[in-house]
Design a protein around this motif. Sequence first.
Motif, PDB file in Angstrom:
ATOM      1  N   VAL A 636      15.443   9.903  28.390  1.00 17.31           N
ATOM      2  CA  VAL A 636      15.960   9.943  29.760  1.00 17.31           C
ATOM      3  C   VAL A 636      16.747   8.678  30.064  1.00 17.31           C
ATOM      4  N   ALA A 637      16.197   7.525  29.694  1.00 11.36           N
ATOM      5  CA  ALA A 637      16.911   6.273  29.948  1.00 11.36           C
ATOM      6  C   ALA A 637      18.235   6.230  29.186  1.00 11.36           C
ATOM      7  N   GLY A 638      18.197   6.686  27.908  1.00  5.88           N
ATOM      8  CA  GLY A 638      19.434   6.710  27.144  1.00  5.88           C
ATOM      9  C   GLY A 638      20.442   7.683  27.717  1.00  5.88           C
ATOM     10  N   GLY A 639      19.950   8.834  28.210  1.00  5.31           N
ATOM     11  CA  GLY A 639      20.856   9.812  28.804  1.00  5.31           C
ATOM     12  C   GLY A 639      21.536   9.298  30.053  1.00  5.31           C
ATOM     13  N   LEU A 640      20.809   8.553  30.875  1.00  2.00           N
ATOM     14  CA  LEU A 640      21.418   7.976  32.071  1.00  2.00           C
ATOM     15  C   LEU A 640      22.505   6.975  31.695  1.00  2.00           C
ATOM     16  N   THR A 641      22.229   6.171  30.675  1.00  2.00           N
ATOM     17  CA  THR A 641      23.232   5.196  30.247  1.00  2.00           C
ATOM     18  C   THR A 641      24.474   5.886  29.707  1.00  2.00           C
ATOM     19  N   LEU A 660      22.068  12.830  43.315  1.00  2.00           N
ATOM     20  CA  LEU A 660      22.145  12.533  41.880  1.00  2.00           C
ATOM     21  C   LEU A 660      20.758  12.400  41.278  1.00  2.00           C
ATOM     22  N   ARG A 661      19.846  11.814  42.014  1.00  2.01           N
ATOM     23  CA  ARG A 661      18.483  11.686  41.498  1.00  2.01           C
ATOM     24  C   ARG A 661      17.827  13.059  41.345  1.00  2.01           C
ATOM     25  N   ALA A 716       2.353  13.098  33.979  1.00  6.07           N
ATOM     26  CA  ALA A 716       2.803  11.833  33.393  1.00  6.07           C
ATOM     27  C   ALA A 716       4.269  11.916  32.989  1.00  6.07           C
ATOM     28  N   SER A 717       4.685  13.058  32.471  1.00  9.54           N
ATOM     29  CA  SER A 717       6.087  13.226  32.082  1.00  9.54           C
ATOM     30  C   SER A 717       7.012  13.159  33.289  1.00  9.54           C
ATOM     31  N   THR A 724      12.661   6.404  35.812  1.00  7.12           N
ATOM     32  CA  THR A 724      14.011   6.053  35.367  1.00  7.12           C
ATOM     33  C   THR A 724      15.069   6.243  36.466  1.00  7.12           C
ATOM     34  N   LEU A 725      14.710   6.915  37.553  1.00  2.71           N
ATOM     35  CA  LEU A 725      15.701   7.211  38.591  1.00  2.71           C
ATOM     36  C   LEU A 725      16.261   5.970  39.278  1.00  2.71           C
ATOM     37  N   PRO A 726      15.478   4.894  39.482  1.00  2.00           N
ATOM     38  CA  PRO A 726      16.088   3.693  40.089  1.00  2.00           C
ATOM     39  C   PRO A 726      17.257   3.128  39.296  1.00  2.00           C
TER      40      PRO A 726
END
Length: 740
Positions: A636-641, A660-661, A716-717, A724-726
């Motif tokens: 998820v973090a990589g996808g946002l980047t 967007l969130r 948890a997922s 990661t949304l912030p």
Amino acid sequence: MIRFGLRLALASGQEAVVRLVIIAAAVALGVGLLLTALAGINAVGAQNQRYAWLNSGLVGETPGPEAADPSWWVLRDDYHQARRIGRLDIAATGPDSPVPPGIPRLPGPGEFYVSPALGELLRTSPEAELADRFPGHEIGTIGDSALPSPDSLLIVVGRTPQELSRMPGADRVASIMTTDPSECDRCVIGIGTEGITLVLSVVAGALIVPLLILIGTATRLAAARREQRFAAMRLVGATPRQISVISAVESTVAAVAGTVAGIGLFFALRPALATIPFTGERFFAGDLSLGLLDVLLVVLGVPLGAAVAARLALRRVRISPLGVTRRVTPRPPRAWRLILLAAGVAELCYFVGRRPSTTNGQLIAYMSGFVMIMVGLVVAGPWLTLVGSRLLAGRSRHAAALIAGRRLADSPQAGFRAVSGLTLALFVTSVATGVMSTIVAERGAPRTGSVMSSTLSQSFDTKGSEGPSRSRVPAGLASISGVEAVHPVYASPRDGGGPGSPDWYPGMISCADLARSPEFGSCSPGAEVAYVWHDLIGPRRATDDPPVWPAAPIDTAGVQALPLVSVVVTTDGSVSAVERSRTVLEAAFPDSGRYPATVADFESDFRRSLVQWQQLANVVIVASLAIAGCSLAVSVAGGLTERKRPFSMLRLAGVPLATLRRVVAVESAVPLLLVAVLAIGMGFVAAQLFLTSQLDYTLRPPGPAYYAAVVGGLVASLAIIASTLPLLRRITGPETARNE
């Protein structure tokens, strides 16, 4: 090109370092788990080998007259607080009598050797509860070579040949057995290594696929930027082979570092791993050993797997240098992706009724089937995500759901990739829990009711000889604090067809005596003596009502003249009362074929087996969920980047940050929930097929703990996604759109 690849991997700034660290950490975790599984298999074999000598008197050939100085052996089980004590009474017949491993010589009458764990127990327990059972004095400690585990409770007691030759079950032993119990058809003491090896191998297989997904996910960090860099290299003349080498070098560097760290992690944690009782008892730390083939398999295989994963993750650049810059929408996945999933199920179906006879055959059959299903879930996931995204886009009434649905439909592979690890974790959880809950339901939970745990039964082997008389029951037994009643049970002369007959009972008891303990049941109206089980409990469960025992055609005086088949002592359940009574009974009947025990004692091995399988299942569940959580967070973090420019353009166009969130949340949640249902269903299907084929059981519904684990994993997922949304606020500002 290898040197150039190393330079790009190690000197390309903070982003490259972070990516290498994440890949190395994923590989280290995988290597540590794989080495643990391999070392566990080796430890089971080493532990089983040290059981071999205990089978000497049970399966050895009876020595002939020409045998030199055979030993007399009597091996029996004793208990202390539901822990089994192995007691070997032994007597030498000459100077050349065989000596068991772990002791320098045979003990003489009045002497004994003890294992370190039993020696400590003797020193810390009241003598009347344990030490008084063993006449004589301790002359030494049994060495590790004769002990399956550091926790083994074992004693070797010296006796005279005259004493042992008259005891039921006595054997003459001419040599010490060294054959591994797993290779001995007649051995009855040891571990079922085939089953445990099969389970540990399936555990390793169940963890390797999620780990490869984690490595692949970490490899794809900043994939878009790296693809652009590789595409530029292609445009200036680099060949596809050279690009493949560069991308493989980056991942191989991290994989090698992770492999070294994983080996160090395994050896650092090995003392702690040895304390996990996979077989019901701890291992010696040295048992968790690795062979050269094991090390080579992991050291060479894991980096190779990481290089392959990197090559597959960045395969688009090798096809065309313009494939990245054009950003052509990939072809949508097709329904043929379900074929591998169906093939895995078909393989498990094939072995129902055709279970392979060997461990290797079972390993190939079941492990390959499970792995095919897991890989099939990964392959089929994008198609299911596409189906779900089209339904979402077609029925959505809000902008966030519409955008998320369209984005998922454009690239369902990327949408599913983020949740693929958790999908496999749910599959593994469903399989492990389904198998465990069914085994417990089919075999029955251990009987731990008050009657089962507080009633001590001393049985006598009356085959070929008469049991003791009532006069041998010690008078002081009833005076022990906590003892409520002492019931002599007499041998029944009736033969009702044997133990398989529903009306067969081995004992009889006076109804007046039975009336003192109504928890054991009652006699038929008008009866003076009743037929009973030797322990007054028999096969009934703790929740069953007390039975009404059938009348016996004999009076009280007649039954009391018969030999005893058992002595049943009821207590208040306290440790002191049970163990003191046990000690008094053993002193009163030292030559009986069996020692006194409660139902809880007899079922202690079953309880340990349940704990063993539950621990293995818990290890798989926790490890799978942990790996899946790491994969989800990285993805998820990589996808946002990767998508910060499109999101920045949307913000400039007036789309609120909250929308967007919601888009990111829906993009991750839809494939997660869709494929989770499939993974859980396939987990139960695989568990059912395994149980039917291997154990001939039918799947039973799991308990609340399973549903708590599933809900907890999903929550948890979703929490990881929310965490990661912030990042959206920080990476989608106007400067991002301008700089990109």
